[in-house]
Design a protein around this motif. Structure first.
Motif, PDB file in Angstrom:
ATOM      1  N   PHE A 248     -28.749  36.204  25.708  1.00 46.98           N
ATOM      2  CA  PHE A 248     -28.005  34.958  25.851  1.00 46.98           C
ATOM      3  C   PHE A 248     -26.660  35.011  25.140  1.00 46.98           C
ATOM      4  O   PHE A 248     -25.954  34.007  25.046  1.00 46.98           O
ATOM      5  CB  PHE A 248     -28.855  33.782  25.360  1.00 46.98           C
ATOM      6  CG  PHE A 248     -30.105  33.602  26.165  1.00 46.98           C
ATOM      7  CD1 PHE A 248     -30.038  33.272  27.505  1.00 46.98           C
ATOM      8  CD2 PHE A 248     -31.351  33.819  25.604  1.00 46.98           C
ATOM      9  CE1 PHE A 248     -31.185  33.138  28.277  1.00 46.98           C
ATOM     10  CE2 PHE A 248     -32.505  33.682  26.353  1.00 46.98           C
ATOM     11  CZ  PHE A 248     -32.423  33.348  27.695  1.00 46.98           C
ATOM     12  N   GLY A 249     -26.304  36.187  24.637  1.00 47.00           N
ATOM     13  CA  GLY A 249     -24.935  36.408  24.191  1.00 47.00           C
ATOM     14  C   GLY A 249     -24.669  36.225  22.712  1.00 47.00           C
ATOM     15  O   GLY A 249     -23.515  36.298  22.288  1.00 47.00           O
TER      16      GLY A 249
ATOM     17  N   LEU B 187     -34.801  28.986  23.871  1.00 44.57           N
ATOM     18  CA  LEU B 187     -34.884  27.741  23.104  1.00 44.57           C
ATOM     19  C   LEU B 187     -34.060  27.850  21.825  1.00 44.57           C
ATOM     20  O   LEU B 187     -33.294  26.928  21.485  1.00 44.57           O
ATOM     21  CB  LEU B 187     -36.349  27.450  22.764  1.00 44.57           C
ATOM     22  CG  LEU B 187     -36.603  26.217  21.903  1.00 44.57           C
ATOM     23  CD1 LEU B 187     -36.190  24.944  22.628  1.00 44.57           C
ATOM     24  CD2 LEU B 187     -38.077  26.147  21.492  1.00 44.57           C
ATOM     25  N   THR B 188     -34.188  28.969  21.130  1.00 45.09           N
ATOM     26  CA  THR B 188     -33.413  29.176  19.909  1.00 45.09           C
ATOM     27  C   THR B 188     -31.923  29.110  20.194  1.00 45.09           C
ATOM     28  O   THR B 188     -31.150  28.446  19.483  1.00 45.09           O
ATOM     29  CB  THR B 188     -33.765  30.529  19.276  1.00 45.09           C
ATOM     30  OG1 THR B 188     -35.172  30.567  18.994  1.00 45.09           O
ATOM     31  CG2 THR B 188     -32.988  30.765  17.996  1.00 45.09           C
ATOM     32  N   ASP B 189     -31.503  29.784  21.255  1.00 48.44           N
ATOM     33  CA  ASP B 189     -30.085  29.799  21.627  1.00 48.44           C
ATOM     34  C   ASP B 189     -29.562  28.396  21.869  1.00 48.44           C
ATOM     35  O   ASP B 189     -28.489  28.012  21.389  1.00 48.44           O
ATOM     36  CB  ASP B 189     -29.905  30.654  22.887  1.00 48.44           C
ATOM     37  CG  ASP B 189     -28.478  30.637  23.392  1.00 48.44           C
ATOM     38  OD1 ASP B 189     -27.660  31.404  22.866  1.00 48.44           O
ATOM     39  OD2 ASP B 189     -28.183  29.859  24.330  1.00 48.44           O
ATOM     40  N   ARG B 190     -30.315  27.592  22.590  1.00 43.07           N
ATOM     41  CA  ARG B 190     -29.840  26.250  22.949  1.00 43.07           C
ATOM     42  C   ARG B 190     -29.891  25.286  21.756  1.00 43.07           C
ATOM     43  O   ARG B 190     -29.042  24.397  21.650  1.00 43.07           O
ATOM     44  CB  ARG B 190     -30.677  25.703  24.112  1.00 43.07           C
ATOM     45  CG  ARG B 190     -30.459  26.429  25.444  1.00 43.07           C
ATOM     46  CD  ARG B 190     -29.036  26.270  25.956  1.00 43.07           C
ATOM     47  NE  ARG B 190     -28.113  27.243  25.388  1.00 43.07           N
ATOM     48  CZ  ARG B 190     -26.805  27.116  25.394  1.00 43.07           C
ATOM     49  NH1 ARG B 190     -26.226  26.035  25.903  1.00 43.07           N
ATOM     50  NH2 ARG B 190     -26.034  28.052  24.874  1.00 43.07           N
TER      51      ARG B 190
ATOM     52  N   ALA C 136     -32.731  21.672  25.826  1.00 39.94           N
ATOM     53  CA  ALA C 136     -33.080  23.027  25.414  1.00 39.94           C
ATOM     54  C   ALA C 136     -34.372  23.488  26.075  1.00 39.94           C
ATOM     55  O   ALA C 136     -34.493  24.652  26.489  1.00 39.94           O
ATOM     56  CB  ALA C 136     -33.208  23.093  23.893  1.00 39.94           C
ATOM     57  N   LEU C 137     -35.343  22.587  26.204  1.00 39.43           N
ATOM     58  CA  LEU C 137     -36.615  22.954  26.823  1.00 39.43           C
ATOM     59  C   LEU C 137     -36.452  23.227  28.311  1.00 39.43           C
ATOM     60  O   LEU C 137     -37.084  24.132  28.858  1.00 39.43           O
ATOM     61  CB  LEU C 137     -37.647  21.849  26.599  1.00 39.43           C
ATOM     62  CG  LEU C 137     -38.149  21.687  25.164  1.00 39.43           C
ATOM     63  CD1 LEU C 137     -39.171  20.549  25.082  1.00 39.43           C
ATOM     64  CD2 LEU C 137     -38.764  22.976  24.646  1.00 39.43           C
ATOM     65  N   ARG C 138     -35.617  22.459  28.971  1.00 34.25           N
ATOM     66  CA  ARG C 138     -35.393  22.704  30.397  1.00 34.25           C
ATOM     67  C   ARG C 138     -34.718  24.058  30.599  1.00 34.25           C
ATOM     68  O   ARG C 138     -35.092  24.834  31.487  1.00 34.25           O
ATOM     69  CB  ARG C 138     -34.539  21.587  31.017  1.00 34.25           C
ATOM     70  CG  ARG C 138     -34.336  21.768  32.522  1.00 34.25           C
ATOM     71  CD  ARG C 138     -33.745  20.519  33.155  1.00 34.25           C
ATOM     72  NE  ARG C 138     -33.626  20.714  34.594  1.00 34.25           N
ATOM     73  CZ  ARG C 138     -32.526  21.116  35.217  1.00 34.25           C
ATOM     74  NH1 ARG C 138     -31.423  21.363  34.513  1.00 34.25           N
ATOM     75  NH2 ARG C 138     -32.501  21.285  36.521  1.00 34.25           N
ATOM     76  N   TYR C 139     -33.748  24.370  29.767  1.00 32.74           N
ATOM     77  CA  TYR C 139     -33.066  25.669  29.855  1.00 32.74           C
ATOM     78  C   TYR C 139     -34.046  26.808  29.567  1.00 32.74           C
ATOM     79  O   TYR C 139     -34.090  27.801  30.293  1.00 32.74           O
ATOM     80  CB  TYR C 139     -31.916  25.692  28.851  1.00 32.74           C
ATOM     81  CG  TYR C 139     -31.006  26.890  28.959  1.00 32.74           C
ATOM     82  CD1 TYR C 139     -29.835  26.836  29.709  1.00 32.74           C
ATOM     83  CD2 TYR C 139     -31.305  28.077  28.300  1.00 32.74           C
ATOM     84  CE1 TYR C 139     -28.986  27.926  29.799  1.00 32.74           C
ATOM     85  CE2 TYR C 139     -30.477  29.183  28.394  1.00 32.74           C
ATOM     86  CZ  TYR C 139     -29.313  29.097  29.139  1.00 32.74           C
ATOM     87  OH  TYR C 139     -28.478  30.198  29.238  1.00 32.74           O
TER      88      TYR C 139
END
Length: 312
Positions: A52-53, A259-262, A272-275
């Motif tokens: 995720f960069g 989740l951590t990234d978001r 975050a959960l949807r992503y």
């Protein structure tokens, strides 16, 4: 430079056996093929975070063997720092034997090897790294004292902590006062809290039990039923995306990485959960535990699916 995500956890060599279905106790099945891959919940989550960069650093241990060197090389290629992955001359790199059924479900047995030797001293040696992190992510494939020390340092330095309690170990309940977010799957939630079904009432009871134990927030992943969390006393469900599952191995690791990234990005928990659910959905369509998508792939996937957050 952006602050790194620090992942404290396991590095394994995976042996994946394809089967028509998962076996019953005492049953022998004929496998349809065998694959090998680099894995371990820690390594997979580190690779997912990197996908995720964000900069990522790994803390753990491997044996002084060929597969340990492969694991380190894999992380390096993924852009994950390995300066705090110790190589042990008197231990073998951890191994996982994974059965993968046609419907994508799996069964996993892990032999810890060097992972079982990760110590509090290893964590203390990485304190300056943890102090400058954006988040610390842990799982339970290394000894609990090392997990505890990582969480203690994260809390002492005000760093976001994500605890993926896998495999389920009741000892993790004593660590939850140090956890910002705890992310069991449905079986882990049942094992840790004693709930016996996945009804709304039981999920509320189970998630509340983790919060009562000390976690600031609890999220449960539910496979094809999506994921859920609490907003106050209300259960918030995020339905799963409809995809054709090929291999669910590593889907939870992709979910935790996304989740951590978001959360670092400042999104709401529902966003975050949807992503994270979208990232996990993409990963199960790929025959590998190393299946985390890129942000561009997740964005494209989400653009094709309307928002689908349900509150209960």
């Amino acid at each position: 430079m952006p602050k790194p995500i620090v992942v404290v956890g396991s590095l394994n060599f995976d042996y994946l056996i394809d089967v028509a279905r998962l076996p019953k106790p005492n049953e022998t099945l004929i496998g349809r093929g065998i694959r090998t891959a680099i894995g371990g919940k820690g390594l997979n989550q580190a690779a997912a975070c990197a996908a995720f960069g964000r900069p990522v650093e790994m803390v753990g241990a491997v044996g002084a063997d060929a597969i340990g060197q492969q694991a380190l090389g894999h992380l390096t290629r993924k852009g994950v720092g390995t300066a705090h992955v110790r190589t042990l001359n008197d231990a073998r790199t951890g191994q996982a034997h994974i059965l993968v059924a046609e419907d994508g479900q799996n069964m996993i047995v892990v032999t810890p090897g060097a992972n079982g030797r990760v110590s509090s001293a290893d964590i203390d040696a990485a304190e300056s790294l943890i102090a400058g992190a954006s988040a610390v992510v842990v799982q339970l494939e290394i000894p609990l004292p090392a997990v505890r020390r990582a969480l203690e340092l994260a809390r002492a330095h005000g760093i976001l902590s994500i605890v993926n309690p896998a495999p389920a170990d009741p000892g993790v309940l004593d660590l939850l006062p140090l956890a910002d977010v705890v992310t069991p799957n449905e079986l882990e939630l049942m094992a840790l809290t004693g709930i016996t079904d996945l009804s709304d009432a039981s999920l509320i009871e189970g998630l509340n039990a983790l919060i009562t134990a000390g976690a600031r927030r609890a999220v449960v992943t539910l496979g094809s039923a999506g994921c859920a969390t609490l907003a106050g006393s209300e259960l918030i469900r995020i339905p799963a995306f409809a995809v054709r599952a090929v291999d669910a191995t590593g889907a939870g690791d992709t979910f935790n990485g996304a989740l951590t990234d978001r959360l670092i990005a400042g999104e709401t928990v529902a966003e975050a959960l949807r992503y994270a659910s979208a990232a996990a959905a993409i990963s199960v369509t790929r025959a590998s535990a190393d299946a985390a998508p890129t942000p561009r792939e997740v964005d494209a996937f989400l653009a094709q699916h309307p928002a689908h957050t349900n509150g209960h």
